[in-house]
Design a protein around this motif. Structure first.
Motif, PDB file in Angstrom:
ATOM      1  N   LEU A  37       0.920  -1.347  -0.039  1.00 49.27           N
ATOM      2  CA  LEU A  37       0.117   0.022   0.023  1.00 49.27           C
ATOM      3  C   LEU A  37       1.030   1.164   0.009  1.00 49.27           C
ATOM      4  CD1 LEU A  37      -2.883   1.054   0.052  1.00 49.27           C
ATOM      5  CD2 LEU A  37      -2.756   0.935   2.447  1.00 49.27           C
ATOM      6  N   SER A  38       1.906   1.270   0.792  1.00 51.93           N
ATOM      7  CA  SER A  38       2.899   2.389   0.500  1.00 51.93           C
ATOM      8  C   SER A  38       3.622   2.509  -0.683  1.00 51.93           C
ATOM      9  CB  SER A  38       3.942   2.248   1.909  1.00 51.93           C
ATOM     10  OG  SER A  38       4.814   1.325   1.653  1.00 51.93           O
ATOM     11  N   ARG A  39       3.575   1.353  -1.190  1.00 52.85           N
ATOM     12  CA  ARG A  39       3.862   1.355  -2.650  1.00 52.85           C
ATOM     13  C   ARG A  39       5.575   1.647  -2.741  1.00 52.85           C
ATOM     14  NH1 ARG A  39       0.371   4.212  -7.316  1.00 52.85           N
ATOM     15  NH2 ARG A  39       0.698   5.851  -5.569  1.00 52.85           N
ATOM     16  N   ILE A  40       6.216   1.229  -1.702  1.00 52.57           N
ATOM     17  CA  ILE A  40       7.875   1.459  -1.381  1.00 52.57           C
ATOM     18  C   ILE A  40       8.429   0.933  -2.827  1.00 52.57           C
ATOM     19  CG2 ILE A  40       9.809   0.403  -0.370  1.00 52.57           C
ATOM     20  CD1 ILE A  40       8.274   0.616   2.099  1.00 52.57           C
ATOM     21  N   ALA A  41       7.626  -0.146  -3.601  1.00 53.77           N
ATOM     22  CA  ALA A  41       8.038  -0.856  -4.656  1.00 53.77           C
ATOM     23  C   ALA A  41       7.470   0.082  -6.010  1.00 53.77           C
ATOM     24  CB  ALA A  41       7.940  -2.304  -4.937  1.00 53.77           C
ATOM     25  N   ALA A  42       6.476   0.692  -6.035  1.00 52.95           N
ATOM     26  CA  ALA A  42       6.009   1.180  -7.134  1.00 52.95           C
ATOM     27  C   ALA A  42       5.971   2.458  -7.093  1.00 52.95           C
ATOM     28  CB  ALA A  42       4.267   0.649  -7.130  1.00 52.95           C
ATOM     29  N   ALA A  43       6.322   3.374  -6.272  1.00 53.25           N
ATOM     30  CA  ALA A  43       6.607   4.793  -6.112  1.00 53.25           C
ATOM     31  C   ALA A  43       7.729   5.238  -6.391  1.00 53.25           C
ATOM     32  CB  ALA A  43       5.747   5.456  -4.943  1.00 53.25           C
ATOM     33  N   LEU A  44       7.913   6.521  -7.037  1.00 53.03           N
ATOM     34  CA  LEU A  44       9.110   7.301  -6.981  1.00 53.03           C
ATOM     35  C   LEU A  44       8.934   8.279  -5.781  1.00 53.03           C
ATOM     36  CD1 LEU A  44       9.192   8.638 -10.785  1.00 53.03           C
ATOM     37  CD2 LEU A  44      10.824   6.549  -9.557  1.00 53.03           C
ATOM     38  N   ALA A  45      10.031   8.421  -4.901  1.00 50.62           N
ATOM     39  CA  ALA A  45      10.081   8.859  -3.741  1.00 50.62           C
ATOM     40  C   ALA A  45      10.159  10.694  -3.986  1.00 50.62           C
ATOM     41  CB  ALA A  45      11.409   8.620  -2.811  1.00 50.62           C
ATOM     42  N   PHE A  46       9.078  11.088  -3.039  1.00 55.24           N
ATOM     43  CA  PHE A  46       9.043  12.610  -3.226  1.00 55.24           C
ATOM     44  C   PHE A  46       9.655  13.260  -1.887  1.00 55.24           C
ATOM     45  CE2 PHE A  46       6.538  11.878  -6.872  1.00 55.24           C
ATOM     46  CZ  PHE A  46       6.800  12.988  -7.669  1.00 55.24           C
ATOM     47  N   VAL A  47      10.395  14.253  -1.929  1.00 53.92           N
ATOM     48  CA  VAL A  47      10.934  14.866  -0.665  1.00 53.92           C
ATOM     49  C   VAL A  47      10.435  16.227  -0.498  1.00 53.92           C
ATOM     50  CG1 VAL A  47      12.691  15.245   0.972  1.00 53.92           C
ATOM     51  CG2 VAL A  47      12.715  13.090  -0.408  1.00 53.92           C
ATOM     52  N   ALA A  48       9.769  16.870   0.546  1.00 56.81           N
ATOM     53  CA  ALA A  48       9.404  18.065   0.630  1.00 56.81           C
ATOM     54  C   ALA A  48      10.550  19.007   1.143  1.00 56.81           C
ATOM     55  CB  ALA A  48       7.959  18.392   1.412  1.00 56.81           C
ATOM     56  N   LEU A  49      10.854  19.722   0.060  1.00 57.67           N
ATOM     57  CA  LEU A  49      12.232  20.472   0.241  1.00 57.67           C
ATOM     58  C   LEU A  49      11.711  21.680   1.386  1.00 57.67           C
ATOM     59  CD1 LEU A  49      13.970  20.794  -3.346  1.00 57.67           C
ATOM     60  CD2 LEU A  49      14.133  19.073  -1.365  1.00 57.67           C
ATOM     61  N   ALA A  50      10.510  22.267   0.591  1.00 54.83           N
ATOM     62  CA  ALA A  50       9.737  23.453   1.634  1.00 54.83           C
ATOM     63  C   ALA A  50       9.784  23.114   3.167  1.00 54.83           C
ATOM     64  CB  ALA A  50       8.718  23.862   0.972  1.00 54.83           C
ATOM     65  N   GLY A  51       9.708  21.837   3.539  1.00 57.69           N
ATOM     66  CA  GLY A  51       9.398  21.418   4.732  1.00 57.69           C
ATOM     67  C   GLY A  51      10.441  21.970   5.878  1.00 57.69           C
ATOM     68  N   CYS A  52      11.587  22.116   5.272  1.00 64.11           N
ATOM     69  CA  CYS A  52      12.925  22.492   6.237  1.00 64.11           C
ATOM     70  C   CYS A  52      12.805  23.900   6.336  1.00 64.11           C
ATOM     71  CB  CYS A  52      14.353  22.124   5.412  1.00 64.11           C
ATOM     72  SG  CYS A  52      14.214  20.056   5.065  1.00 64.11           S
ATOM     73  N   THR A  53      11.807  24.789   5.901  1.00 58.46           N
ATOM     74  CA  THR A  53      11.854  26.131   6.273  1.00 58.46           C
ATOM     75  C   THR A  53      12.057  26.324   7.800  1.00 58.46           C
ATOM     76  OG1 THR A  53      10.848  28.364   6.040  1.00 58.46           O
ATOM     77  CG2 THR A  53       9.415  26.351   6.399  1.00 58.46           C
ATOM     78  N   LYS A  54      12.911  27.689   7.977  1.00 60.61           N
ATOM     79  CA  LYS A  54      13.123  28.005   9.462  1.00 60.61           C
ATOM     80  C   LYS A  54      12.206  28.931   9.995  1.00 60.61           C
ATOM     81  CE  LYS A  54      17.077  25.606   9.575  1.00 60.61           C
ATOM     82  NZ  LYS A  54      17.149  24.401  10.326  1.00 60.61           N
ATOM     83  N   ALA A  55      11.029  29.366   8.944  1.00 59.67           N
ATOM     84  CA  ALA A  55       9.837  30.359   9.547  1.00 59.67           C
ATOM     85  C   ALA A  55       9.298  29.906  10.779  1.00 59.67           C
ATOM     86  CB  ALA A  55       9.170  30.612   8.490  1.00 59.67           C
ATOM     87  N   PRO A  56       9.221  30.592  11.813  1.00 56.88           N
ATOM     88  CA  PRO A  56       8.663  29.930  13.158  1.00 56.88           C
ATOM     89  C   PRO A  56       7.136  29.757  13.017  1.00 56.88           C
ATOM     90  CG  PRO A  56       8.925  32.477  13.144  1.00 56.88           C
ATOM     91  CD  PRO A  56       9.742  31.778  11.853  1.00 56.88           C
ATOM     92  N   SER A  57       6.395  30.311  11.954  1.00 59.67           N
ATOM     93  CA  SER A  57       4.848  30.300  11.819  1.00 59.67           C
ATOM     94  C   SER A  57       4.870  28.747  10.880  1.00 59.67           C
ATOM     95  CB  SER A  57       4.528  31.510  10.928  1.00 59.67           C
ATOM     96  OG  SER A  57       5.136  31.595   9.741  1.00 59.67           O
ATOM     97  N   VAL A  58       5.605  28.173  10.628  1.00 57.96           N
ATOM     98  CA  VAL A  58       5.261  26.974   9.799  1.00 57.96           C
ATOM     99  C   VAL A  58       5.389  25.831  10.924  1.00 57.96           C
ATOM    100  CG1 VAL A  58       6.181  25.235   8.165  1.00 57.96           C
ATOM    101  CG2 VAL A  58       6.504  27.626   7.624  1.00 57.96           C
ATOM    102  N   GLN A  59       4.139  24.996  10.987  1.00 55.26           N
ATOM    103  CA  GLN A  59       4.006  23.975  11.777  1.00 55.26           C
ATOM    104  C   GLN A  59       4.275  22.645  11.097  1.00 55.26           C
ATOM    105  OE1 GLN A  59       3.083  24.379  15.186  1.00 55.26           O
ATOM    106  NE2 GLN A  59       3.074  26.629  14.761  1.00 55.26           N
ATOM    107  N   GLN A  60       4.690  21.875  11.670  1.00 50.49           N
ATOM    108  CA  GLN A  60       5.212  20.651  11.021  1.00 50.49           C
ATOM    109  C   GLN A  60       4.668  19.336  11.973  1.00 50.49           C
ATOM    110  OE1 GLN A  60       9.127  20.014   9.741  1.00 50.49           O
ATOM    111  NE2 GLN A  60       9.167  21.864   8.435  1.00 50.49           N
ATOM    112  N   LEU A  61       4.056  18.220  11.067  1.00 47.69           N
ATOM    113  CA  LEU A  61       3.546  17.000  11.789  1.00 47.69           C
ATOM    114  C   LEU A  61       4.439  15.988  11.060  1.00 47.69           C
ATOM    115  CD1 LEU A  61      -0.262  17.606  12.139  1.00 47.69           C
ATOM    116  CD2 LEU A  61       1.606  17.617  13.870  1.00 47.69           C
ATOM    117  N   LYS A  62       4.975  14.988  11.553  1.00 47.81           N
ATOM    118  CA  LYS A  62       5.709  13.711  10.952  1.00 47.81           C
ATOM    119  C   LYS A  62       5.603  12.734  11.772  1.00 47.81           C
ATOM    120  CE  LYS A  62      10.403  15.140  12.520  1.00 47.81           C
ATOM    121  NZ  LYS A  62      11.695  15.713  12.092  1.00 47.81           N
ATOM    122  N   GLY A  63       5.681  11.582  11.268  1.00 45.51           N
ATOM    123  CA  GLY A  63       5.408  10.292  11.805  1.00 45.51           C
ATOM    124  C   GLY A  63       5.494   9.092  11.016  1.00 45.51           C
TER     125      GLY A  63
END
Length: 342
Positions: free
Chosen positions: A6-32
């Motif tokens: 279902l995660s299609r580790i085999a079927a998918a090309l990986a995408f990485v959110a470059l914007a997620g590393c922003t230092k702006a304090p107003s950006v909230q992040q959830l990960k897990g």
């Protein structure tokens, strides 16, 4: 909800959110971790945000999706449908019925290459477990008798029925797109209109970063064992857009000197053998993009590109020829103008 299928580790090309590393304090992040893979959510708003409430709502939504769509949870709605030998109408809810309706459209357009009832074939080849293996011709022929979208009937907005007891539905090719859209709605219900939602490399963005620049994501090279940057996409700021990818380069096994990937052609019951290693589809609806990325990859470069243009789909095709990656873009993808270079 998801294991590697279902995660299609085999079927998918990986995408990485470059914007997620922003230092702006107003950006909230959830990960897990969820659905057998990782997830990352970045969002911000000029208005006050109850971040703990957003986190709780995201967790609750994952739980709801898991109970509905997981092919690896025996008590999920879809697995209850699969295990029920009755051919009478069964209640599955509006969410699954809508997924089946989308899949029916893609099934017909792909002339049967894409098929949600392919689950028995995944089991036969071992792609839903840890030890895939090469089945014999008779086993493939016998299993093909158990599948077919025409054997699955939408009774009404909340009910499905199957024409034979052995029919089983695998939602792995469409459920992750549905999950991305569901989490996007969780944010939007709380007034959040600038966000990036990513699950296992499949994602959707809306709006922009706090500095008014576009969300940017990276496409990884579709080569086994490599995690290198291939291209960068600058997402539009004026409209939501989902990026969904299917690939053949991760979930595979080798037998008798030949590589067998997990993208199965439902018409032959066998893995595809063409040189197309990845297809990325950009669409406003992640669920639709998810299904089409699998279907176009199943069809291969020539048929897939022809169909993408006929359906006005924004699709990026990547082939591997003599150790070289070759790109082809549909007409709609060219018009998007989101592809940049590292």
């Amino acid at each position: 909800m998801t294991t590697p299928v279902l995660s299609r580790i085999a079927a998918a090309l990986a995408f990485v959110a470059l914007a997620g590393c922003t230092k702006a304090p107003s950006v909230q992040q959830l990960k897990g971790f969820a659905q057998g893979t990782s997830y990352h959510i970045s969002y911000w708003s000029a208005a006050p945000i109850d971040a703990p409430a957003v986190k709780k709502a995201v967790d609750n939504e994952f739980a709801v999706i898991d109970k509905l769509l997981s092919n690896y949870r025996p008590d999920s709605v879809i697995e209850s449908f699969n295990s029920n030998a009755a051919i009478d109408s069964q209640e599955v809810g509006p969410e699954i019925v809508q997924l089946v309706r989308i899949a029916e459209t893609v099934y017909q357009a792909s002339e049967g290459c894409y098929d949600l009832t392919i689950k028995p074939l995944f089991t036969l080849w071992g792609f839903d477990g840890e030890t895939p293996s090469l089945p014999n011709d008779k086993a493939i022929a016998d299993t093909l008798k158990q599948i077919g979208m025409p054997q699955l009937t939408v009774v009404d907005d909340t009910h499905l029925s199957k024409k034979h007891a052995a029919l089983k539905v695998d939602l792995s090719s469409i459920a992750q797109g549905y999950s991305v859209e569901s989490l996007s709605r969780v944010l939007e219900k709380r007034g959040i209109t600038d966000y990036m939602v990513e699950i296992g490399g499949e994602l959707k963005t809306r709006g922009q970063k706090p500095d008014q620049t576009a969300w940017r994501i990276a496409i990884e090279k579709p080569l086994p064992g490599e995690h290198k940057l291939h291209k960068i996409l600058a997402m539009p700021k004026d409209a939501p857009l989902a990026i969904m990818t299917s690939g053949t380069y991760r979930h595979f096994f080798e037998a008798n000197g030949q590589r067998y990937g997990h993208i199965l052609d439902a018409r032959s019951g066998r893995p595809v053998t063409h040189d197309l290693v990845g297809v990325t589809v950009a669409h406003a609806d992640p669920t639709i993009a998810d299904a089409w990325s699998t279907a176009l990859l199943c069809l291969g470069q020539e048929q897939g590109l022809k169909l993408a243009n006929a359906e006005h789909l924004a699709a990026l095709f990547i082939r591997l020829q003599n150790d070289q990656l070759l790109e082809t873009r549909s007409e709609a993808f060219e018009r998007l103008n989101i592809l940049t270079h590292p």
